[in-house]
Design an enzyme around this catalytic site. Structure first.
Site, PDB file in Angstrom:
ATOM      1  N   ARG A  51       2.363 -10.303  -9.155  1.00 45.76           N
ATOM      2  CA  ARG A  51       1.997 -10.707 -10.514  1.00 45.76           C
ATOM      3  C   ARG A  51       3.198 -11.191 -11.332  1.00 45.76           C
ATOM      4  O   ARG A  51       3.027 -11.945 -12.285  1.00 45.76           O
ATOM      5  CB  ARG A  51       1.338  -9.535 -11.255  1.00 45.76           C
ATOM      6  CG  ARG A  51      -0.004  -9.127 -10.695  1.00 45.76           C
ATOM      7  CD  ARG A  51      -0.412  -7.805 -11.274  1.00 45.76           C
ATOM      8  NE  ARG A  51       0.662  -6.816 -11.063  1.00 45.76           N
ATOM      9  CZ  ARG A  51       0.666  -5.580 -11.515  1.00 45.76           C
ATOM     10  NH1 ARG A  51      -0.352  -5.137 -12.224  1.00 45.76           N
ATOM     11  NH2 ARG A  51       1.668  -4.767 -11.282  1.00 45.76           N
ATOM     12  N   GLU A 217      14.921  14.952   6.934  1.00 45.65           N
ATOM     13  CA  GLU A 217      15.525  14.041   5.956  1.00 45.65           C
ATOM     14  C   GLU A 217      16.443  14.844   5.041  1.00 45.65           C
ATOM     15  O   GLU A 217      16.189  16.018   4.779  1.00 45.65           O
ATOM     16  CB  GLU A 217      14.443  13.390   5.096  1.00 45.65           C
ATOM     17  CG  GLU A 217      13.454  12.532   5.875  1.00 45.65           C
ATOM     18  CD  GLU A 217      12.387  11.955   4.946  1.00 45.65           C
ATOM     19  OE1 GLU A 217      12.474  10.773   4.639  1.00 45.65           O
ATOM     20  OE2 GLU A 217      11.495  12.710   4.540  1.00 45.65           O
ATOM     21  N   ASP A 236       2.079  12.690   4.502  1.00 49.56           N
ATOM     22  CA  ASP A 236       3.088  11.631   4.443  1.00 49.56           C
ATOM     23  C   ASP A 236       3.774  11.406   5.791  1.00 49.56           C
ATOM     24  O   ASP A 236       4.181  10.296   6.095  1.00 49.56           O
ATOM     25  CB  ASP A 236       4.132  11.982   3.371  1.00 49.56           C
ATOM     26  CG  ASP A 236       5.072  10.820   3.073  1.00 49.56           C
ATOM     27  OD1 ASP A 236       4.564   9.714   2.813  1.00 49.56           O
ATOM     28  OD2 ASP A 236       6.299  11.011   3.116  1.00 49.56           O
ATOM     29  N   HIS A 241       3.518   9.464  11.423  1.00 47.10           N
ATOM     30  CA  HIS A 241       4.711   9.303  12.266  1.00 47.10           C
ATOM     31  C   HIS A 241       4.799  10.350  13.392  1.00 47.10           C
ATOM     32  O   HIS A 241       4.982  10.013  14.560  1.00 47.10           O
ATOM     33  CB  HIS A 241       5.988   9.388  11.430  1.00 47.10           C
ATOM     34  CG  HIS A 241       6.051   8.389  10.319  1.00 47.10           C
ATOM     35  ND1 HIS A 241       5.669   7.086  10.469  1.00 47.10           N
ATOM     36  CD2 HIS A 241       6.444   8.502   9.032  1.00 47.10           C
ATOM     37  CE1 HIS A 241       5.831   6.439   9.323  1.00 47.10           C
ATOM     38  NE2 HIS A 241       6.294   7.283   8.439  1.00 47.10           N
TER      39      HIS A 241
HETATM   40  P1  NAP Z   1       6.398  -1.275  -5.029  1.00 50.75           P
HETATM   41  O1  NAP Z   1       7.875  -1.355  -5.023  1.00 50.75           O
HETATM   42  O2  NAP Z   1       5.720  -0.533  -6.125  1.00 50.75           O
HETATM   43  O3  NAP Z   1       5.839  -2.772  -4.989  1.00 50.75           O
HETATM   44  C1  NAP Z   1       4.494  -3.073  -5.172  1.00 50.75           C
HETATM   45  C2  NAP Z   1       4.329  -4.566  -5.108  1.00 50.75           C
HETATM   46  O4  NAP Z   1       2.959  -4.871  -5.379  1.00 50.75           O
HETATM   47  C3  NAP Z   1       5.144  -5.333  -6.137  1.00 50.75           C
HETATM   48  O5  NAP Z   1       5.589  -6.530  -5.552  1.00 50.75           O
HETATM   49  C4  NAP Z   1       4.131  -5.620  -7.228  1.00 50.75           C
HETATM   50  O6  NAP Z   1       4.553  -6.736  -7.930  1.00 50.75           O
HETATM   51  C5  NAP Z   1       2.886  -5.862  -6.390  1.00 50.75           C
HETATM   52  N1  NAP Z   1       1.633  -5.660  -7.129  1.00 50.75           N
HETATM   53  C6  NAP Z   1       1.259  -4.576  -7.833  1.00 50.75           C
HETATM   54  N2  NAP Z   1       0.037  -4.772  -8.359  1.00 50.75           N
HETATM   55  C7  NAP Z   1      -0.365  -5.999  -7.964  1.00 50.75           C
HETATM   56  C8  NAP Z   1      -1.538  -6.771  -8.200  1.00 50.75           C
HETATM   57  N3  NAP Z   1      -2.548  -6.324  -8.934  1.00 50.75           N
HETATM   58  N4  NAP Z   1      -1.607  -7.986  -7.637  1.00 50.75           N
HETATM   59  C9  NAP Z   1      -0.595  -8.482  -6.880  1.00 50.75           C
HETATM   60  N5  NAP Z   1       0.533  -7.790  -6.630  1.00 50.75           N
HETATM   61  C10 NAP Z   1       0.648  -6.570  -7.169  1.00 50.75           C
HETATM   62  O7  NAP Z   1       5.845  -0.639  -3.668  1.00 50.75           O
HETATM   63  P2  NAP Z   1       6.543  -0.650  -2.241  1.00 50.75           P
HETATM   64  O8  NAP Z   1       7.458   0.520  -2.165  1.00 50.75           O
HETATM   65  O9  NAP Z   1       7.091  -1.990  -1.963  1.00 50.75           O
HETATM   66  O10 NAP Z   1       5.317  -0.308  -1.284  1.00 50.75           O
HETATM   67  C11 NAP Z   1       4.357  -1.274  -0.911  1.00 50.75           C
HETATM   68  C12 NAP Z   1       3.411  -0.629   0.106  1.00 50.75           C
HETATM   69  O11 NAP Z   1       4.172  -0.231   1.243  1.00 50.75           O
HETATM   70  C13 NAP Z   1       2.711   0.637  -0.376  1.00 50.75           C
HETATM   71  O12 NAP Z   1       1.450   0.718   0.240  1.00 50.75           O
HETATM   72  C14 NAP Z   1       3.600   1.756   0.153  1.00 50.75           C
HETATM   73  O13 NAP Z   1       2.890   2.957   0.328  1.00 50.75           O
HETATM   74  C15 NAP Z   1       4.007   1.157   1.482  1.00 50.75           C
HETATM   75  N6  NAP Z   1       5.251   1.684   2.022  1.00 50.75           N
HETATM   76  C16 NAP Z   1       6.437   1.499   1.359  1.00 50.75           C
HETATM   77  C17 NAP Z   1       7.603   1.979   1.922  1.00 50.75           C
HETATM   78  C18 NAP Z   1       8.928   1.752   1.257  1.00 50.75           C
HETATM   79  O14 NAP Z   1       9.944   2.091   1.863  1.00 50.75           O
HETATM   80  N7  NAP Z   1       8.985   1.197   0.049  1.00 50.75           N
HETATM   81  C19 NAP Z   1       7.580   2.666   3.144  1.00 50.75           C
HETATM   82  C20 NAP Z   1       6.353   2.840   3.801  1.00 50.75           C
HETATM   83  C21 NAP Z   1       5.208   2.343   3.238  1.00 50.75           C
HETATM   84  P3  NAP Z   1       4.089  -7.093  -9.420  1.00 50.75           P
HETATM   85  O15 NAP Z   1       4.232  -5.856 -10.227  1.00 50.75           O
HETATM   86  O16 NAP Z   1       5.015  -8.201  -9.778  1.00 50.75           O
HETATM   87  O17 NAP Z   1       2.687  -7.549  -9.299  1.00 50.75           O
END
Ligand code: NAP
Length: 489
Positions: A51, A217, A236, A241
């Site tokens: 977004r 961890e 988690d 895992h």
């Molecule tokens: P994050 O940092 O909160 O990023 C979320 C992303 O989604 C942002 O790019 C946000 O951008 C976008 N977003 C949110 N609402 C939206 C909407 N309505 N329409 C379009 N885009 C939208 O989360 P993350 O850590 O990257 O995690 C993403 C996924 O990966 C989650 O399911 C998480 O559980 C999983 N995951 C993450 C990690 C990790 O290391 N980070 C590890 C394992 C799994 P805008 O706000 O600009 O829209």
């Protein structure tokens, strides 16, 4: 010996959540490394979607900074970086609205390239994105979707999510990612097990005393407190895992190294897992670091929930009721704020039937250690004679089976699990991705355990920062005459 890099076919990869933490830390730097290695074709396109009101140039700048921060050792020269960034586009898209979808459709349709859509957003948006991909004509048979964990929070929600995705995509288009399966050593484990005559005959309850899986961890919950307090270590880490590692170590040899052949065998393991008795589980919550309570607060402070009963540590003992493993305990352990960051699977073999050297039972056992992090590798502990004069004294020495020196570590050590898995998506290889029925079976085993805690109002035991978890976890093994492997870097 440098590893061979086989370029994949031309593709378009859309990253929903292209501005998020996962995209910046793992997905985009990983793609860049594959670009540098010559695996990503020069015409492939990567389209970030979120977004945030960015244009493609400012998105490229964001990605440039992310690669600078998280690019890793393989990040190559500036010319490569410029060429990679030139393959990037950005679209403002709201998963829940209509803006941006038409532009995406224009970019994606009318090509004969592989289409992949990475759902790197909160799982609550998976259904919205899938629905809109179909509405705009992009959920065709060429499309592949990649979905991140958590996949549901129990059997009911996982089933609902599977059902939603199945409305728009076939199972062979859905790639449920578990990055542990992308680790070099996890695949090496399968090579060692199924490519050698040596291990398979011993790989059963007759010769294996027990198996341990530890994922330790040093970090706390960090900024994920709100999510984590609703999940806990069981949801988690264990349900996904640790369960996946358990499957790979315990499964029967598949008929072929092919996606469904491997996943069928993993599923059988999960379905054969015994329920876990309450006295075979220890839950814990980390305490503050007394030397710096502000930077390293206790769990309840970190999640801002003074009465939280969510576990940041879990140790459990289970068995697999099948011919191969009946009677062999499997001990699983994972936790935060422990003594070291270390993930390891340990196969402890039984004593020789008769000790001709007069040593105490249990003193020398073959131990196969599969190390997943921080360093990857496989070692086999064997007993030999201590060199030199002085009689027949026995010592245990590790045989290094990762052969980094023999093979050279050019690519081997540096290919991150994410980049390997993304390339598998493009190649259309689902072997290292979880199938829907596997995920549901894992929840079916996990749910009664969690429901039991809730029914008993179970309170996790406190444990010290930098420790190995609550002392009860040590006792879980000790009372059966066993001990955990040390948690060391
Ligand atoms: P994050 O940092 O909160 O990023 C979320 C992303 O989604 C942002 O790019 C946000 O951008 C976008 N977003 C949110 N609402 C939206 C909407 N309505 N329409 C379009 N885009 C939208 O989360 P993350 O850590 O990257 O995690 C993403 C996924 O990966 C989650 O399911 C998480 O559980 C999983 N995951 C993450 C990690 C990790 O290391 N980070 C590890 C394992 C799994 P805008 O706000 O600009 O829209």
């Amino acid at each position: 010996m440098a590893s061979r890099v086989i370029p994949v076919d031309d593709f378009d990869l859309v990253i929903f959540g292209g501005t998020g933490d996962l995209a910046r830390r793992k997905i985009l730097p990983g793609l860049f490394r594959r670009f540098c290695a010559g695996q990503m074709p020069p015409n492939a396109r990567v389209i970030g979607a979120a977004r945030s009101n960015l244009d493609s140039d400012s998105y490229r700048q964001m990605v440039r900074e992310a690669i600078g921060e998280f690019g890793g050792e393989q990040a190559c020269d500036d010319a490569h970086l410029d060429a990679f960034l030139a393959r990037l586009e950005y679209l403002v898209i709201d998963a829940r609205g209509d803006d941006g979808w038409e532009e995406l459709q224009t970019m994606m349709l009318g090509t004969d390239r592989i289409e992949a859509y990475y759902f790197s957003v909160s799982p609550v948006l998976f259904g919205d994105i899938a629905e809109r991909l179909q509405k705009w004509g992009m959920a065709d048979s060429r499309a592949r979707i990649v979905v991140e964990k958590p996949f549901g929070r129990d059997l009911q929600t996982a089933r609902a999510l599977n059902k939603t995705l199945a409305t728009y995509f076939n199972e062979d288009q859905i790639y449920r990612i578990d990055h542990y399966l992308g680790k070099e050593t996890v695949q090496n484990l399968m090579a060692v097990r199924f490519g050698n005559m040596l291990f398979e005959p011993l790989w059963n309850s007759q010769y294996v005393d027990h198996i341990q899986i530890t994922v330790a961890e040093t970090v706390g919950v960090g900024g994920r407190g709100e999510y984590y307090d609703k999940a806990g270590a069981m949801r988690d880490m264990v349900q996904n895992h640790l369960m996946q590692l358990l499957c790979l170590i315990a499964m029967e040899p598949p008929a072929r190294f092919a996606p469904d052949a491997v996943r069928d065998e993993k599923l059988k393991v999960i379905r054969a897992l015994d329920p876990v008795a309450p006295y075979h589980i220890v839950r814990g919550q980390y305490q503050a670091d007394p030397e710096n309570e502000v930077e390293r607060p206790g769990y309840r402070t970190a999640v801002d929930n003074p009465k939280s009963r969510t576990e940041s540590f879990i140790a459990l003992r289970t068995e697999i009721s099948n011919w191969r493993w009946a009677g062999t305990p499997f001990y699983l352990r994972t936790g935060k704020r422990l003594a070291a960051r270390s993930s390891e699977i340990t196969v402890v073999f039984k004593d020789t039937p008769h000790n001709i050297f007069g040593e105490d039972a249990g003193r020398h056992r073959n131990v196969l250690s599969i190390l997943l992090q921080p360093n990857e590798g496989i070692t086999l502990g064997v007993t030999i004679k201590e060199p030199g004069p002085g009689g027949m004294r026995l010592i245990d020495v590790p045989l290094d089976m990762s052969f980094a020196e023999t093979l050279g570590d050019d690519d081997v050590d540096h290919v991150d699990a994410y980049e390997r898995l993304i390339m598998d998506v493009i190649r259309g290889n689902q072997t290292l991705f979880m199938r829907g029925d596997e995920v549901e079976a894992a929840w079916a085993w996990t749910d009664p355990i969690i429901e039991g805690w809730e029914a008993r109002n179970d309170v996790p035991k406190p444990y010290d920062h930098g420790s190995t978890g609550p002392t009860d976890a040590t006792d879980l093994m000790r009372r059966e005459g066993r001990k955990w492997q040390k948690i060391t870097q």
